[in-house]
Design a protein around this motif. Structure first.
Motif, PDB file in Angstrom:
ATOM      1  N   TYR A 185       0.650  -1.085  -0.072  1.00 25.88           N
ATOM      2  CA  TYR A 185       0.020   0.103   0.052  1.00 25.88           C
ATOM      3  C   TYR A 185       0.763   1.400   0.011  1.00 25.88           C
ATOM      4  O   TYR A 185       0.316   2.436   0.274  1.00 25.88           O
ATOM      5  N   TYR A 221      -0.675   4.625  -1.646  1.00 25.29           N
ATOM      6  CA  TYR A 221      -1.728   5.168  -0.548  1.00 25.29           C
ATOM      7  C   TYR A 221      -1.063   6.468   0.126  1.00 25.29           C
ATOM      8  O   TYR A 221      -0.050   6.799   0.898  1.00 25.29           O
ATOM      9  N   GLN A 232      -8.620   8.306  -6.406  1.00 26.87           N
ATOM     10  CA  GLN A 232      -8.387   7.560  -5.002  1.00 26.87           C
ATOM     11  C   GLN A 232      -9.734   7.945  -3.864  1.00 26.87           C
ATOM     12  O   GLN A 232      -9.886   7.676  -3.323  1.00 26.87           O
ATOM     13  N   LEU A 262     -11.825   5.132  -6.281  1.00 27.18           N
ATOM     14  CA  LEU A 262     -10.965   4.111  -6.603  1.00 27.18           C
ATOM     15  C   LEU A 262      -9.946   4.133  -5.336  1.00 27.18           C
ATOM     16  O   LEU A 262      -8.569   3.821  -5.738  1.00 27.18           O
ATOM     17  N   ARG A 263     -10.131   3.430  -4.436  1.00 31.17           N
ATOM     18  CA  ARG A 263      -9.042   2.617  -3.302  1.00 31.17           C
ATOM     19  C   ARG A 263      -9.187   1.174  -2.321  1.00 31.17           C
ATOM     20  O   ARG A 263      -9.420   0.710  -2.757  1.00 31.17           O
ATOM     21  N   LYS A 293      -6.016   0.539  -3.582  1.00 34.05           N
ATOM     22  CA  LYS A 293      -5.653   0.815  -4.640  1.00 34.05           C
ATOM     23  C   LYS A 293      -6.685   0.627  -5.986  1.00 34.05           C
ATOM     24  O   LYS A 293      -7.489   0.522  -6.251  1.00 34.05           O
ATOM     25  N   THR A 304      -7.975  -1.587  -8.314  1.00 33.52           N
ATOM     26  CA  THR A 304      -8.452  -2.826  -8.484  1.00 33.52           C
ATOM     27  C   THR A 304      -9.572  -2.752  -8.254  1.00 33.52           C
ATOM     28  O   THR A 304     -10.958  -2.037  -7.311  1.00 33.52           O
ATOM     29  N   PRO A 313     -10.997  -3.929  -4.342  1.00 33.89           N
ATOM     30  CA  PRO A 313      -9.806  -3.212  -3.183  1.00 33.89           C
ATOM     31  C   PRO A 313     -10.261  -3.935  -1.877  1.00 33.89           C
ATOM     32  O   PRO A 313      -9.326  -3.787  -1.022  1.00 33.89           O
ATOM     33  N   TYR A 314     -10.811  -5.008  -1.566  1.00 35.91           N
ATOM     34  CA  TYR A 314     -10.821  -5.210  -0.179  1.00 35.91           C
ATOM     35  C   TYR A 314      -9.867  -6.553   0.524  1.00 35.91           C
ATOM     36  O   TYR A 314      -9.934  -7.404   1.287  1.00 35.91           O
ATOM     37  N   THR A 319      -5.713  -8.330  -0.514  1.00 36.34           N
ATOM     38  CA  THR A 319      -4.744  -8.828  -0.171  1.00 36.34           C
ATOM     39  C   THR A 319      -3.555  -9.636  -0.759  1.00 36.34           C
ATOM     40  O   THR A 319      -4.274 -11.156  -1.243  1.00 36.34           O
ATOM     41  N   THR A 329     -11.856   2.278   2.044  1.00 35.65           N
ATOM     42  CA  THR A 329     -12.160   0.816   0.390  1.00 35.65           C
ATOM     43  C   THR A 329     -13.201   1.419   0.162  1.00 35.65           C
ATOM     44  O   THR A 329     -14.145   2.636   1.403  1.00 35.65           O
ATOM     45  N   SER A 363     -18.423  -0.191   3.365  1.00 34.64           N
ATOM     46  CA  SER A 363     -17.060  -1.104   3.689  1.00 34.64           C
ATOM     47  C   SER A 363     -17.191  -2.132   3.752  1.00 34.64           C
ATOM     48  O   SER A 363     -16.517  -3.647   3.109  1.00 34.64           O
TER      49      SER A 363
END
Length: 470
Positions: free
Chosen positions: A272, A275, A418, A421-422, A424, A426, A429-430, A432, A444, A454
């Motif tokens: 991250y 971020y 951001q 799309l947070r 990242k 993608t 987003p949840y 890893t 997220t 979220s």
């Protein structure tokens, strides 16, 4: 072995736990502090009998949350209380624009030259708000949109920056009101999709209001905790997690933490690293000897009051805090006055009130005088009513809540790409790099706010993985 361990007992972590427990999974939540709540707590910060919300107080997204509305939280003590007006925005001439449950009342407060423009702005979306809210708050694709046409139309209106939206209006009353709505995410007005921020808050007010929780915001996590207990889930407080090995064995782990904390605990390295965290706030909680003496009539009936004379003033204050690296001399303020509608917050005849202005991350100054000068402009005699005050700048906010890195109460800058799309860029987003580890905090989608979505969305991702792996 548990099905899921959740780290962090904020609204998102508790919602994720409830969603999985409702599906028959074994869940345990671990919270570092001695009480649940995250950004939704209630404490006696000033004097005995005065119940303050250290962070979130008015819940436009909470009452409109598809996740919360699917749960019987009223049976567990959560009651929404609505002030006569969700929000008011006073001006130096003694008048005010309002954000009312009524579109007609809101439009009329903007003046005759902009009333029609406002009605045209919200008319296509308000009748379809319930489906739009579910689709918007479930993005990215955790489920197929229920109303893709309306969602696409909302995207066309909302993806441009706020200045495009402002061009619809001829007078600054409407522009200031909407600029203030954008400022709730502590982002410069010219950023990507800032029009969507203003639209979401306006539509939420018309559809569901901006209520407070009876007794304080703590009622929200408390209700979630009671519901989780009835579903068989457990909550462990005073349990700080420093490594993944601190937790009991489980098939999955969900973190209601900052991305930085998750990377440190789960050994994700620099996953991250890109971020970004944003500006912070300087917040003051007040115990008052009476109601705020607003010059305009509308703010006396409002649960939330925005203080910024014009859209230009709001833009300057945001840029000072987020781009120029210094506290604004005339901060834009977001204030709430819960005791307007909830007398249980203060002794009889007394009131609670809070206000915050935006400041750079990590800022260590004192904004008290600037905040109170701004309030006095629209409520002369305010300082004479102050019985006690409790201040919190970025260092204090970060110390109270580890998710507020640098004092950023949004758990990450809500600007640029951001915002949507947070943490990242993608569609997942949840997830890893560790298949059993997930993130569910405000870092997220759909981002900051006490809405639990979220956590709801992350729980769906966990459910799919566990079902696929047996």
């Amino acid at each position: 072995m548990l099905d899921t361990c959740v780290v962090g007992a904020g609204p998102n972590g508790l919602t994720a736990a409830v969603e999985l427990a409702r599906r028959g999974m074994s869940v345990a939540v671990f919270e570092a502090r001695d009480t649940v709540g995250g950004g939704a707590r209630t404490e006696e910060l000033t004097l005995p009998g005065f119940r303050h919300d250290p962070c979130s107080a008015a819940h436009a997204l909470g009452v409109n949350s598809p996740a919360f509305n699917a749960m019987p939280l009223d049976r567990y003590g959560l009651e929404w209380l609505h002030a006569p007006l969700p929000m008011a925005h006073p001006f130096p001439d003694g008048t005010a624009a309002v954000l009312s449950r009524s579109v007609a009342e809101t439009a009329a407060s903007l003046g005759p030259r902009d009333a029609v423009a406002y009605r045209r702005l919200v008319a296509p979306f308000l009748p379809r708000w319930e489906r739009l809210a579910r689709d918007f708050m479930a993005l990215p694709l955790t489920s197929l949109p229920r109303d893709p046409v309306t969602l696409a139309r909302f995207g066309l209106a909302g993806l441009p920056p706020y200045p495009w939206l402002a061009r619809r209006f001829r007078d600054d009353r409407a522009r200031a009101l909407l600029a203030g709505l954008v400022a709730h995410v502590i982002a410069p007005l010219g950023g990507f999709a800032t029009s969507a921020v203003a639209l979401v808050f306006a539509l939420a007010a018309h559809a569901g209001g901006w209520p407070v929780a009876r007794g304080g915001s703590q009622a929200i996590p408390d209700a979630l905790t009671r519901y989780l207990a009835d579903l068989g889930g457990e909550v462990h407080t005073d349990f700080e997690v420093k490594r993944l090995d601190d937790l009991p064995p489980a098939r999955s782990y969900i973190f209601d933490t900052s991305p930085d904390a998750l990377a440190r605990i789960a050994d994700l390295g620099r996953y991250y690293a890109r971020y970004r965290y944003g500006a912070s706030v300087f917040k003051i909680d007040y115990a008052l000897d009476g109601p705020v003496p607003w010059t305009a009539e509308a703010p006396r009936r409002a649960g939330t009051v925005q203080i910024g004379p014009g859209s230009g003033d709001i833009a300057t204050a945001l840029l000072d805090a987020s781009r120029r690296g210094h506290a604004p001399e005339a901060p834009f303020l977001i204030t709430t006055q819960p005791s307007v509608v909830d007398p249980s917050r203060a002794p009889e005849g007394k009131h609670v009130f809070w206000a915050y202005g935006h400041v750079p991350p990590g800022w260590r100054g004192d904004l008290t005088d600037a905040v109170e000068r701004q309030v006095e402009r629209f409520a002369p005699g305010f300082r004479d009513l102050v019985l006690a005050r409790a201040t919190a700048g970025p260092p204090e906010l970060a110390a109270r809540n580890a998710n507020y890195v640098g004092g950023d109460i949004a758990c990450g800058a809500a600007d640029g790409i951001q915002l949507l799309l947070r943490p990242k860029v993608t569609l997942f987003p949840y997830a890893t790099p560790r298949p059993a580890v997930f993130l569910c905090s405000s870092a997220t989608p759909p981002g900051p706010g006490v809405h639990g979505m979220s956590g709801h969305n992350a729980a769906k991702a966990v459910w799919r993985r566990l079902r696929a792996t047996g």
